[in-house]
Design an enzyme around this catalytic site. Structure first.
Site, PDB file in Angstrom:
ATOM      1  N   ASP A  64      -7.857  -7.791   5.420  1.00  0.00           N
ATOM      2  CA  ASP A  64      -8.407  -7.566   4.082  1.00  0.00           C
ATOM      3  C   ASP A  64      -9.809  -6.990   4.247  1.00  0.00           C
ATOM      4  O   ASP A  64     -10.555  -7.420   5.144  1.00  0.00           O
ATOM      5  CB  ASP A  64      -8.467  -8.913   3.330  1.00  0.00           C
ATOM      6  CG  ASP A  64      -8.760  -8.714   1.849  1.00  0.00           C
ATOM      7  OD1 ASP A  64      -7.871  -9.040   1.038  1.00  0.00           O
ATOM      8  OD2 ASP A  64      -9.858  -8.238   1.506  1.00  0.00           O
ATOM      9  N   SER A  90      -9.255   0.721  -6.809  1.00  0.00           N
ATOM     10  CA  SER A  90      -9.429   2.148  -7.108  1.00  0.00           C
ATOM     11  C   SER A  90      -9.375   2.491  -8.594  1.00  0.00           C
ATOM     12  O   SER A  90      -9.515   3.663  -8.944  1.00  0.00           O
ATOM     13  CB  SER A  90      -8.362   2.958  -6.360  1.00  0.00           C
ATOM     14  OG  SER A  90      -7.104   2.778  -6.991  1.00  0.00           O
ATOM     15  N   THR A 131     -15.313   9.853  -3.318  1.00  0.00           N
ATOM     16  CA  THR A 131     -14.693  10.270  -4.582  1.00  0.00           C
ATOM     17  C   THR A 131     -15.615  11.099  -5.468  1.00  0.00           C
ATOM     18  O   THR A 131     -16.840  10.881  -5.482  1.00  0.00           O
ATOM     19  CB  THR A 131     -14.249   9.017  -5.371  1.00  0.00           C
ATOM     20  OG1 THR A 131     -14.011   9.385  -6.738  1.00  0.00           O
ATOM     21  CG2 THR A 131     -15.308   7.928  -5.377  1.00  0.00           C
ATOM     22  N   LYS A 159     -18.606   3.042  -4.339  1.00  0.00           N
ATOM     23  CA  LYS A 159     -18.130   4.114  -3.459  1.00  0.00           C
ATOM     24  C   LYS A 159     -19.297   4.913  -2.891  1.00  0.00           C
ATOM     25  O   LYS A 159     -19.236   5.393  -1.756  1.00  0.00           O
ATOM     26  CB  LYS A 159     -17.189   5.036  -4.235  1.00  0.00           C
ATOM     27  CG  LYS A 159     -15.783   4.490  -4.372  1.00  0.00           C
ATOM     28  CD  LYS A 159     -15.013   4.680  -3.059  1.00  0.00           C
ATOM     29  CE  LYS A 159     -13.565   4.280  -3.161  1.00  0.00           C
ATOM     30  NZ  LYS A 159     -12.844   4.486  -1.899  1.00  0.00           N
TER      31      LYS A 159
HETATM   32  P1  NAP Z   1      -4.280   3.074  -4.674  1.00  0.00           P
HETATM   33  O1  NAP Z   1      -2.923   3.652  -4.866  1.00  0.00           O
HETATM   34  O2  NAP Z   1      -4.865   2.214  -5.737  1.00  0.00           O
HETATM   35  O3  NAP Z   1      -4.241   2.251  -3.295  1.00  0.00           O
HETATM   36  C1  NAP Z   1      -5.277   1.375  -2.951  1.00  0.00           C
HETATM   37  C2  NAP Z   1      -4.897   0.649  -1.672  1.00  0.00           C
HETATM   38  O4  NAP Z   1      -5.982  -0.222  -1.297  1.00  0.00           O
HETATM   39  C3  NAP Z   1      -3.652  -0.241  -1.780  1.00  0.00           C
HETATM   40  O5  NAP Z   1      -2.905  -0.113  -0.594  1.00  0.00           O
HETATM   41  C4  NAP Z   1      -4.242  -1.637  -1.886  1.00  0.00           C
HETATM   42  O6  NAP Z   1      -3.400  -2.645  -1.394  1.00  0.00           O
HETATM   43  C5  NAP Z   1      -5.433  -1.490  -0.958  1.00  0.00           C
HETATM   44  N1  NAP Z   1      -6.437  -2.542  -1.150  1.00  0.00           N
HETATM   45  C6  NAP Z   1      -7.051  -2.902  -2.304  1.00  0.00           C
HETATM   46  N2  NAP Z   1      -7.906  -3.925  -2.075  1.00  0.00           N
HETATM   47  C7  NAP Z   1      -7.826  -4.212  -0.757  1.00  0.00           C
HETATM   48  C8  NAP Z   1      -8.440  -5.181   0.079  1.00  0.00           C
HETATM   49  N3  NAP Z   1      -9.332  -6.068  -0.395  1.00  0.00           N
HETATM   50  N4  NAP Z   1      -8.129  -5.195   1.401  1.00  0.00           N
HETATM   51  C9  NAP Z   1      -7.201  -4.343   1.887  1.00  0.00           C
HETATM   52  N5  NAP Z   1      -6.576  -3.406   1.147  1.00  0.00           N
HETATM   53  C10 NAP Z   1      -6.880  -3.343  -0.162  1.00  0.00           C
HETATM   54  O7  NAP Z   1      -5.338   4.236  -4.399  1.00  0.00           O
HETATM   55  P2  NAP Z   1      -5.097   5.770  -3.974  1.00  0.00           P
HETATM   56  O8  NAP Z   1      -4.987   6.585  -5.208  1.00  0.00           O
HETATM   57  O9  NAP Z   1      -4.057   5.833  -2.932  1.00  0.00           O
HETATM   58  O10 NAP Z   1      -6.525   6.122  -3.357  1.00  0.00           O
HETATM   59  C11 NAP Z   1      -6.788   5.931  -1.973  1.00  0.00           C
HETATM   60  C12 NAP Z   1      -8.298   5.892  -1.747  1.00  0.00           C
HETATM   61  O11 NAP Z   1      -8.875   7.113  -2.172  1.00  0.00           O
HETATM   62  C13 NAP Z   1      -9.024   4.805  -2.526  1.00  0.00           C
HETATM   63  O12 NAP Z   1     -10.089   4.360  -1.724  1.00  0.00           O
HETATM   64  C14 NAP Z   1      -9.553   5.531  -3.752  1.00  0.00           C
HETATM   65  O13 NAP Z   1     -10.697   4.869  -4.246  1.00  0.00           O
HETATM   66  C15 NAP Z   1      -9.882   6.874  -3.149  1.00  0.00           C
HETATM   67  N6  NAP Z   1      -9.823   8.017  -4.046  1.00  0.00           N
HETATM   68  C16 NAP Z   1      -8.698   8.244  -4.785  1.00  0.00           C
HETATM   69  C17 NAP Z   1      -8.626   9.367  -5.593  1.00  0.00           C
HETATM   70  C18 NAP Z   1      -7.408   9.668  -6.414  1.00  0.00           C
HETATM   71  O14 NAP Z   1      -7.502  10.489  -7.330  1.00  0.00           O
HETATM   72  N7  NAP Z   1      -6.262   9.073  -6.097  1.00  0.00           N
HETATM   73  C19 NAP Z   1      -9.721  10.271  -5.638  1.00  0.00           C
HETATM   74  C20 NAP Z   1     -10.825  10.011  -4.844  1.00  0.00           C
HETATM   75  C21 NAP Z   1     -10.859   8.887  -4.038  1.00  0.00           C
HETATM   76  P3  NAP Z   1      -2.418  -3.524  -2.371  1.00  0.00           P
HETATM   77  O15 NAP Z   1      -1.130  -2.737  -2.433  1.00  0.00           O
HETATM   78  O16 NAP Z   1      -2.312  -4.791  -1.634  1.00  0.00           O
HETATM   79  O17 NAP Z   1      -3.092  -3.637  -3.702  1.00  0.00           O
HETATM   80  N1  GDD Z   2      -6.497   5.234 -17.208  1.00  0.00           N
HETATM   81  C1  GDD Z   2      -6.610   5.754 -18.429  1.00  0.00           C
HETATM   82  N2  GDD Z   2      -5.839   5.245 -19.451  1.00  0.00           N
HETATM   83  N3  GDD Z   2      -7.463   6.771 -18.607  1.00  0.00           N
HETATM   84  C2  GDD Z   2      -7.542   7.311 -19.848  1.00  0.00           C
HETATM   85  C3  GDD Z   2      -6.776   6.854 -20.924  1.00  0.00           C
HETATM   86  C4  GDD Z   2      -5.893   5.763 -20.724  1.00  0.00           C
HETATM   87  O1  GDD Z   2      -5.186   5.301 -21.614  1.00  0.00           O
HETATM   88  N4  GDD Z   2      -7.072   7.616 -22.013  1.00  0.00           N
HETATM   89  C5  GDD Z   2      -7.964   8.516 -21.620  1.00  0.00           C
HETATM   90  N5  GDD Z   2      -8.264   8.334 -20.316  1.00  0.00           N
HETATM   91  C6  GDD Z   2      -9.255   9.109 -19.541  1.00  0.00           C
HETATM   92  C7  GDD Z   2     -10.312   8.252 -18.856  1.00  0.00           C
HETATM   93  O2  GDD Z   2     -11.310   7.853 -19.801  1.00  0.00           O
HETATM   94  C8  GDD Z   2     -10.812   9.242 -17.801  1.00  0.00           C
HETATM   95  O3  GDD Z   2     -11.787  10.080 -18.364  1.00  0.00           O
HETATM   96  C9  GDD Z   2      -9.570  10.075 -17.463  1.00  0.00           C
HETATM   97  O4  GDD Z   2      -8.603   9.792 -18.484  1.00  0.00           O
HETATM   98  C10 GDD Z   2      -8.957   9.780 -16.102  1.00  0.00           C
HETATM   99  O5  GDD Z   2      -8.770   8.398 -15.965  1.00  0.00           O
HETATM  100  P1  GDD Z   2      -7.957   7.775 -14.714  1.00  0.00           P
HETATM  101  O6  GDD Z   2      -6.635   8.427 -14.598  1.00  0.00           O
HETATM  102  O7  GDD Z   2      -8.001   6.294 -14.865  1.00  0.00           O
HETATM  103  O8  GDD Z   2      -8.778   8.272 -13.436  1.00  0.00           O
HETATM  104  P2  GDD Z   2     -10.354   8.304 -13.137  1.00  0.00           P
HETATM  105  O9  GDD Z   2     -10.791   9.733 -13.199  1.00  0.00           O
HETATM  106  O10 GDD Z   2     -11.096   7.316 -13.922  1.00  0.00           O
HETATM  107  O11 GDD Z   2     -10.378   7.817 -11.617  1.00  0.00           O
HETATM  108  C11 GDD Z   2      -9.461   8.352 -10.664  1.00  0.00           C
HETATM  109  O12 GDD Z   2     -10.045   9.472 -10.024  1.00  0.00           O
HETATM  110  C12 GDD Z   2     -11.204   9.179  -9.221  1.00  0.00           C
HETATM  111  C13 GDD Z   2     -11.693  10.528  -8.647  1.00  0.00           C
HETATM  112  O13 GDD Z   2     -12.481  11.191  -9.584  1.00  0.00           O
HETATM  113  C14 GDD Z   2      -9.129   7.233  -9.660  1.00  0.00           C
HETATM  114  O14 GDD Z   2      -8.093   7.676  -8.836  1.00  0.00           O
HETATM  115  C15 GDD Z   2     -10.315   6.883  -8.789  1.00  0.00           C
HETATM  116  O15 GDD Z   2      -9.905   5.972  -7.772  1.00  0.00           O
HETATM  117  C16 GDD Z   2     -10.822   8.198  -8.154  1.00  0.00           C
HETATM  118  O16 GDD Z   2     -11.925   7.926  -7.313  1.00  0.00           O
END
Ligand code: NAP
Ligand code: GDD
Length: 345
Positions: A64, A90, A131, A159
């Protein structure tokens, strides 16, 4: 296929392997011939998450991000050449409800991990999942590696700490540590609470008459959305360079949430205006209004570019959710005529 053994194979340790990116990265590294170890945390249900289909190909290690002893043991056991730190709390919205936990996992957790690497295997190469959320209230558009940060959520702030620690370790020690500043990337494996997946999954449920509305917050927010399968390739490329560095990974296109909604409904022949309901619960205390990345550096130095565009991404996600919901409906109908209500996420 079974977990691979072999003296000359490169070894990778992925944290967050049960999440969206962890599963795509594991697939990519396995395709490249790596031995892949994945860190997962114990839960009451046996949890392989998005990597369920890879469970026989990966060596899982319990640890963890908040427990340094477990991180030390995981590195010692995996003996990785490359480490990808994708684990995080995340979901931005939750970071206001659990700011301290988010800081412990996404901020201090990175410190613990870097310290553990320095103690156990300092020669392994390290990737940190930074991010675009760190740009927050953006100081310029488009955002590059040189754009000043202004995070607007506990998540973005935690982050940013992890990001600077990653830079500090390579400046302080002979360690190869890189940070990928990734803009939003999505896929059919995206968690249901994120807006893209919430939209595509609800559109599919509307299409199959399981619900009749989609409740959303800010429709005017703009995001630079790409496909997760493309983005994990950039993570790997960063660790293959001669010197460690930080890179923005983005498509260079931005769209409103409304654009995404419109496109998703259009795909199933419906008009979003007949279904979308504004709901204050999904508004953020402090919003990131626009994200638009300039990934020129990655394109030039890594030779990386995205393959999937916005329209293809929306289609891919809607199509997959139509399949998912169809299967669910068929299963429920077959079982006990059960239908489900509006998700509260
Ligand atoms: P995700 O689907 O939410 O996956 C997060 C992972 O982190 C899961 O495997 C979760 O495990 C694990 N985790 C959470 N808390 C933990 C802990 N205390 N110890 C060990 N593992 C833990 O996120 P993702 O979209 O794949 O994103 C991957 C990474 O990229 C994250 O760091 C996110 O912040 C970053 N990121 C994502 C985006 C995006 O748009 N997707 C953009 C920029 C950066 P469980 O299954 O056990 O919950
Ligand atoms: N989740 C969510 N749910 N977002 C909503 C909604 C809703 O019902 N309605 C509008 N939004 C808007 C949020 O206010 C935000 O501006 C946008 O949709 C995207 O929201 P998310 O999909 O939750 O993603 P995020 O941009 O906040 O964060 C994601 O991207 C980051 C990179 O910029 C996550 O993946 C983060 O982990 C990642 O770092």
């Amino acid at each position: 296929m079974k977990f691979r053994e072999g003296k000359d194979m490169k070894r990778a340790l992925i944290t967050g392997i049960t999440g969206q990116d962890g599963s795509y990265l594991a697939e990519h590294l396995l395709d490249l011939g790596y031995q892949v170890c994945g860190l997962r945390r114990r839960s009451s249900q046996l949890n392989y998450g998005c990597s369920e289909h890879l469970k026989d190909d990966i060596e899982f290690i319990y640890a963890d991000m908040t427990d340094m002893g477990s991180l030390i043991r995981a590195i010692d056991k995996a003996k990785p050449d490359e480490i990808y730190n994708l684990a995080a709390q995340s979901f931005v919205q939750t970071s206001w409800e659990q700011p301290i936990l988010t800081s412990q996992i996404d901020g201090i957790g990175v410190s613990k991990f870097l310290e553990a690497i320095r103690m156990v295997k300092p020669r392994s190469r390290f990737y940190q999942a930074s991010t675009s959320e760190m740009f927050g209230k953006v100081q310029e558009t488009p955002q590059t590696e040189k754009t000043p940060f202004y995070p607007r959520s506990p998540y973005g702030i935690a982050k940013l700490y992890g990001h600077w620690m990653t830079i500090n370790y390579r400046e302080s020690y002979p360690m190869f540590t890189c940070s990928g500043i990734l803009f939003n990337h999505e896929s059919p494996r995206r968690g249901l609470e994120f807006v893209t997946r919430k939209i595509t999954h609800t559109v599919a449920r509307i299409k199959y008459q399981q619900v009749n509305e989609l409740r959303l917050g800010n429709l005017d927010a703009k995001r630079d959305w790409g496909f997760a399968g493309d983005y994990v390739k950039a993570m790997h490329l960063m660790l293959q360079q001669e010197t460690p560095d930080d890179y923005v990974i983005a498509t260079g296109e931005t769209h409103t949430v409304r654009d995404f909604v419109e496109q998703a409904f259009k795909y199933v022949g419906l008009n979003y205006k007949d279904y979308v309901v504004s709901d204050q619960r999904f508004m953020r205390p402090a919003e990131v209004e626009i994200l638009l990345g300039d990934s020129s550096k990655a394109r030039k130095k890594l030779g990386w570019k995205p393959e999937i565009n916005f329209e293809q991404l929306v289609c891919m996600m809607v199509e997959e959710d139509l399949r998912v919901v169809y299967d669910e409906v068929a299963r429920f109908d077959h079982g006990n005529k059960r239908v489900y209500g509006q998700l509260s996420i």
